[in-house]
Design a protein around this motif. Structure first.
Motif, PDB file in Angstrom:
ATOM      1  N   CYS A  19       0.871  -1.178   0.000  1.00  7.93           N
ATOM      2  CA  CYS A  19       0.000   0.000   0.000  1.00  7.93           C
ATOM      3  C   CYS A  19       0.908   1.228   0.000  1.00  7.93           C
ATOM      4  O   CYS A  19       1.795   1.345   0.842  1.00  7.93           O
ATOM      5  CB  CYS A  19      -0.903   0.000   1.226  1.00  7.93           C
ATOM      6  SG  CYS A  19      -1.842   1.548   1.378  1.00  7.93           S
ATOM      7  N   CYS A  49      -5.151   0.450   0.492  1.00  9.10           N
ATOM      8  CA  CYS A  49      -5.591  -0.656   1.341  1.00  9.10           C
ATOM      9  C   CYS A  49      -6.860  -0.314   2.097  1.00  9.10           C
ATOM     10  O   CYS A  49      -7.202   0.839   2.302  1.00  9.10           O
ATOM     11  CB  CYS A  49      -4.483  -1.065   2.307  1.00  9.10           C
ATOM     12  SG  CYS A  49      -4.397  -0.038   3.785  1.00  9.10           S
ATOM     13  N   CYS A  57       0.401   3.385   3.654  1.00  2.49           N
ATOM     14  CA  CYS A  57       0.876   2.860   4.947  1.00  2.49           C
ATOM     15  C   CYS A  57       2.112   1.996   4.806  1.00  2.49           C
ATOM     16  O   CYS A  57       2.790   1.718   5.790  1.00  2.49           O
ATOM     17  CB  CYS A  57      -0.225   2.084   5.654  1.00  2.49           C
ATOM     18  SG  CYS A  57      -0.722   0.573   4.796  1.00  2.49           S
ATOM     19  N   CYS A  89      -6.285   2.718   4.578  1.00  2.00           N
ATOM     20  CA  CYS A  89      -5.885   4.001   3.983  1.00  2.00           C
ATOM     21  C   CYS A  89      -6.943   4.558   3.031  1.00  2.00           C
ATOM     22  O   CYS A  89      -7.056   5.769   2.866  1.00  2.00           O
ATOM     23  CB  CYS A  89      -4.568   3.823   3.241  1.00  2.00           C
ATOM     24  SG  CYS A  89      -3.233   3.384   4.376  1.00  2.00           S
ATOM     25  N   ARG A 146       2.241  -1.196   4.061  1.00  2.00           N
ATOM     26  CA  ARG A 146       2.050  -2.615   4.363  1.00  2.00           C
ATOM     27  C   ARG A 146       1.958  -3.434   3.080  1.00  2.00           C
ATOM     28  O   ARG A 146       1.422  -2.957   2.076  1.00  2.00           O
ATOM     29  CB  ARG A 146       0.776  -2.821   5.189  1.00  2.00           C
ATOM     30  CG  ARG A 146       0.894  -2.270   6.588  1.00  2.00           C
ATOM     31  CD  ARG A 146      -0.400  -2.477   7.367  1.00  2.00           C
ATOM     32  NE  ARG A 146      -1.513  -1.753   6.770  1.00  2.00           N
ATOM     33  CZ  ARG A 146      -2.765  -1.807   7.233  1.00  2.00           C
ATOM     34  NH1 ARG A 146      -3.046  -2.555   8.284  1.00  2.00           N
ATOM     35  NH2 ARG A 146      -3.719  -1.110   6.653  1.00  2.00           N
TER      36      ARG A 146
END
Ligand code: ZN
Length: 254
Positions: free
Chosen positions: A37, A85, A40, A101, A42
């Motif tokens: 993502c 995400c 963020c 997000c 991740r």
């Protein structure tokens, strides 16, 4: 195509293209069916991503009727798209924001962005807080539009870290962000059919360590620490540490 089907196929295409782009920098992703993502940081599987309309839906809804009804300029074309995400953001073990997000952008930035798209009167508000909110909203949209255009190089360069950190601080400018990036120039919204911005809401030009991102009727100056066209070392197994999140940040969200 119906709206839902069309959305599903755009999502699939983005998933494929974004993963292909990311694999240049993180070859591991080739085999693992994950995507990073770009907000963020991740790495998550497909079910945790949603199609993000860069130009918010609430702004698209008030586009001129003649443009909205034109089959050449449906909402998905007028908006520009990216995957963000939707997995809950957990901060130090407690639920930080329930829907990832994608909804974080909706919650904090879509309102200010829609304001700017309708003329940006808020930029001359006597309230510094109001002005800052709109400038940060513009900056975040500029960042996401750059990722959509140039790919993960924007996310992984040093300036990308500042912008990713800024994403989670909607009220105050990042301390490493120069004053040059705390200005938005806004004009009157476009009202006529046939304008280029209905099919292409963003344009970009690079100058002295920055990208001038024009979003329909406003301009924001987004920092870039390297030229996105410059060749990049792609043989590295892992992303150099200067390209990654600071450790305390990566562990903050799970
Ligand atoms: Zn995210």
């Amino acid at each position: 195509m119906s709206g839902k089907l069309e959305t599903a196929s755009i999502k699939e295409r983005l998933w494929h293209n974004m993963r292909q782009d990311l694999a240049q920098f993180v070859p591991e992703t080739e085999g693992n069916q994950l995507l990073m993502c770009c907000a963020c940081g991740r790495f998550l599987p497909l079910e945790f991503f949603d199609l993000e309309h860069l130009i918010p839906q609430r702004a698209l809804r008030i586009d001129p009727a003649v443009v909205r009804s034109d089959p050449a300029t449906p909402a998905n074309v007028r908006s520009g798209n990216l995957l963000l995400c939707k997995k809950p953001l957990l901060y130090k073990g407690s639920k930080h924001y329930g829907n990832g997000c994608n909804s974080w952008k909706g919650r904090f930035y879509d309102g200010p962005i829609a304001d700017l798209l309708s003329g940006g009167a808020q930029l001359s508000s006597p309230s510094r807080r109001v002005r800052d909110k709109h400038i940060i909203g513009a900056l975040m949209l500029g960042y996401l539009a750059m990722v959509a255009k140039y790919g993960y190089v924007v996310t992984l360069m040093e300036s990308g870290l500042i912008l990713r950190e800024q994403f989670f601080n909607p009220n105050r400018s990042h301390k490493r962000l120069g004053t040059r990036h705390q200005v938005v120039l806004a004009g009157q919204p476009f009202t006529k059919e046939g304008e280029k911005i209905w099919t292409n809401p963003f344009s970009f030009s690079f100058e002295r360590g920055a990208c001038f991102v024009t979003v329909r009727n406003f301009v924001i100056i987004v920092p870039v620490s390297r030229d996105p066209f410059a060749p990049i070392a792609t043989h590295l197994r892992i992303v150099p540490s200067r390209f990654t999140f600071r450790p305390d940040f990566t562990t903050a969200f799970s």
